[in-house]
Scaffold this active site. Structure first.
Site, short mmCIF file in Angstrom:
data_model
loop_
_atom_site.label_atom_id
_atom_site.label_comp_id
_atom_site.label_asym_id
_atom_site.label_seq_id
_atom_site.Cartn_x
_atom_site.Cartn_y
_atom_site.Cartn_z
CG ASP C 231 -1.96 -1.13 1.15
OD1 ASP C 231 -2.21 -1.65 0.05
OD2 ASP C 231 -2.47 -1.50 2.20
CD GLU C 232 4.68 2.06 3.13
OE1 GLU C 232 5.86 2.22 2.77
OE2 GLU C 232 4.35 1.87 4.33
#
Lengths: 287, 287, 287, 287
Positions: C231-232
């Site tokens: 999620d980065e």
């Protein structure tokens, strides 16, 4: 929406405002041991009209009797127009479609996903193209060609099919024929249409071309109840998306498809959840 | 916007498209040692028109000469309509206002906060109400009453004041008088107006009342260049906000004020940053 | 998108900024008789990086040779990272899906409608549920179960299938398994993921539950390139929708589905149209 | 809002849900001859809590007595937390500000325009900069410098001033000091803060820099009640605006100012209109 939730009743009422209406309906339900889940009211101060959506779980198991009794209270004692529905009802709806298919698929997929508390009973189209798609969703398909000469006959056939099937709502998923006044009057149920502009701008044909030509910076979509006046019925929902000089008509159409799908679906869902009252060519939406 | 940034030149061009325009303008700047900061192009495929906004830091300190040379290239060799501005220019603008004051204050505060690269040279109003406010921002105020009979005379006076002050842009911050064709033709600079609806819906008077009556679910605001045709000039920016049955006309007005302020400010800022080209009653906005 | 439009080349470049880059690329194309359709630039002032997307129709019919020559110019003479694609290319993509199906259907229907310039070559799922749906769209389905113990083996199989088929993009249509670092490094193509929150808020598992618990007034969806850090990765697109106290977790999920579909589709389409460059864990999107 | 509208009472209640609450409150009002203007309910199904906002015009002219009687009904008989306010009340509020002035001016102008049913009793700032501006709006200004060493003393002085003036709400219009737990506990009234991000993303200092670094495609603003936990209080309202790679930190700040102003103003207005209940670190907003 939980399968384990008890069945509730949902009443929609409207009529001349007078003191005590909230207390009367809530008090009646409480007096009979019911449990109110939601109660939304609105009063139109100009027209002095009271609107209410009230949802409750009756103490009695005989929901139809409770619904009937509430109807009599609201109509006979309070002077309201009223309808009462069961939360587990799955009204039959008919989908009208032509060749443009995005709203059709979107509605079917939402229905399959459990977002639409209804039974999609049948599809009617003036073209044969969507037959396989409709049947793949398990929905019977009726091909009723429409030409200028036989429009009256075609509409009678459409109405006959809908009445035969017990249809309680007709939704026009980009159905590209204008329904006649006679159809609206005789079809026996409400009709929801999706128009591909932010009405009242760009009513009529080819709204994306109109929007492109005018150079607007937003395009829109409008879901409304169909009336005898084209694109002038009560507006249920509208949404817009930004566009700029880089977008040609085809881009507007592509962006518009997303608007049409979500606005159309929301309007149909609100109707099926008994959230909409109409008055004076406007809607009250208890969302 | 950095105070330490070198001064740049910003050219806006448009004209008949032909191969090599991007290479010609970029090549000319590069050939003279300039450093291109931004270059945006657009071509209108239907009309075969090329649009460009190009910003660069010339090698030479004589920016006015560079601007002049670029103008000749674009106009004489490439056949373009062209304007070139310096990034440190602060053109004079005149604000027209009546009694409704939110757009006026909003513009002044943004100007004071450094968002508006201009000099607000003067305020003109058909009412005396805003005099103290205008002067509190350090902006001279001219009260020019307008009545049906003396409108022509009043407009001549307005034009004289603007010309005298060297005004290069007139902005109508909810100025409640329709400018005549003659004013538009003779004022000598562009005019930006804010209309309180999503045009083309609800053109003309009392758009919030119109919107309320029609029962729309979105209200809007539109900034556009004023032309001789009321509310029909090229649209610069539009925005909308959701409304529902609980909102009366006064609520629409309150919500609309926020839209009007932001849409108006954005349009004025884009104009001042040389981001807007107009063609065929539409705008190309290089944002 | 017009079938009659001539095939164009689209180059994406980025590298250390220096004067003359716009002039050099445009001049080279013009010098070889090409016609530039679009040219967008951006410079990251902090990092001194130049980004460009430039699209043109070469004079020569040998597009592959032109692409090759441009690549050498950009890489060898201008020092840029560069990729050049043909507008008529239809790269193969693989869709990873689990049981949640809205993004899957949405992507397939957009592809069928001509919105996605690609060939959806295959579906891979850790569950068998979507097999019939995938095949109804004409897309081969591979069921590769994933458990904690055999995740490494399963991922190797996934990679083998993708490589075998010549997949150039993997899209995760709500695929509910975290891809390992090893997968990302070895799959040989970019991976686009849709996360059901406005990242960086509510990263990780059960974002709608997190959002509900925090009492936010907006829910969101984020499409991003998958990297080794969950999620980065670089964010491609985000959107939000308003929610209020009446909305439970199930309502957030329902509203979120619409966000997820449109954000995911937009990100995939932008990638396929060669509109995205990544740098320093961020994206430049030339839309 | 009409000056001719009769004064109404507005009650906010919440407490353990049980059958009949809607009927009891509405029935009590009806039984005393009151006319209900609005009645909104919500039940938190997870926590079994009932929330209500009910507004009515009592038959009696003695509004304070009616309010008192209703309070006793709700509290003593129904077991609710309850507050009752008069629609013509104009509670005193204190504005805390530092040097950033857009939210301050925006609030003052909305108050002057009649959007804010309150009396802005005083401004408190840790800098002297806004003195003239505050006084130009007719609002007394208190300069209370705050340093690490004397923060406790400064906060005591702030509280003393607010208590002395009878302040019922403190609003932090981009006040750049963190209030201590002790301040929140002892100030004696609610505190509304505006944070310049979509919380919970980018809590803490320099949210625009954080957002720029992460490469998000939306920036946001959040109005919330201040609690002892920084940026973690109940969220009242949030909004976002799109950004892209062309926007630097300064552009995010400029765009963010518009968000901050509208989100802050809306939260303050809702509070003043008695539309907000808090429970479990979340808000119920009856808008």
């Amino acid at each position: 929406m939980e399968s384990t939730a008890p069945v509730s009743l949902i009443a929609l009422l409207h009529g001349p405002d007078k003191p005590g209406l909230v207390a009367r309906t809530a008090g009646w339900i409480f007096g009979r041991g019911g449990n109110i889940l939601h109660a939304d009211q609105h009063r139109d101060a100009d027209a002095n009209i009271f609107f209410q959506r009230i949802e409750w779980v009756p103490a009695s198991d005989d929901l139809d009797k409770e619904a009937d009794m509430f109807t009599r209270l609201a109509r006979d004692e309070l002077g309201m127009d009223v309808s009462v529905a069961r939360s587990d009802a799955r009204p039959k709806i008919a989908v009208f479609v032509s060749k443009i298919e995005h709203c059709f698929h979107d509605l079917m997929l939402r229905w399959k996903a459990g977002e639409m508390p209804c039974e999609i009973a049948l599809t009617i189209s003036n073209h044969p193209d969507m037959q396989a798609a409709s049947e793949s969703y398990g929905v019977p398909f009726h091909h009723i060609p429409v030409s200028k000469e036989d429009k009256e006959k075609a509409e009678k056939e459409q109405i006959a099919i809908c009445r035969e099937a017990g249809v309680e709502l007709i939704v026009m998923a980009r159905y590209m024929q204008v329904l006649s006044d006679s159809f609206i009057e005789n079809c026996g149920c409400p009709v929801i249409n999706i128009h591909h502009s932010f009405l009242p701008a760009f009513a009529g044909a080819r709204p994306y071309e109109q929007a492109y030509k005018r150079g607007v910076k937003l395009i829109g979509a409008t879901a409304h109840y169909a009336t005898a006046h084209l694109d002038e019925g009560p507006i249920i929902q509208q949404d817009v998306a930004p566009v700029n000089h880089r977008h040609g008509v085809k881009d507007l159409m592509r962006k518009g498809r997303d608007l049409e799908k979500s606005v159309f679906a929301q309007a149909v869902r609100w109707h099926l959840e008994h959230r909409i009252l109409t008055f004076a060519n406007k809607t009250v939406v208890f969302d």
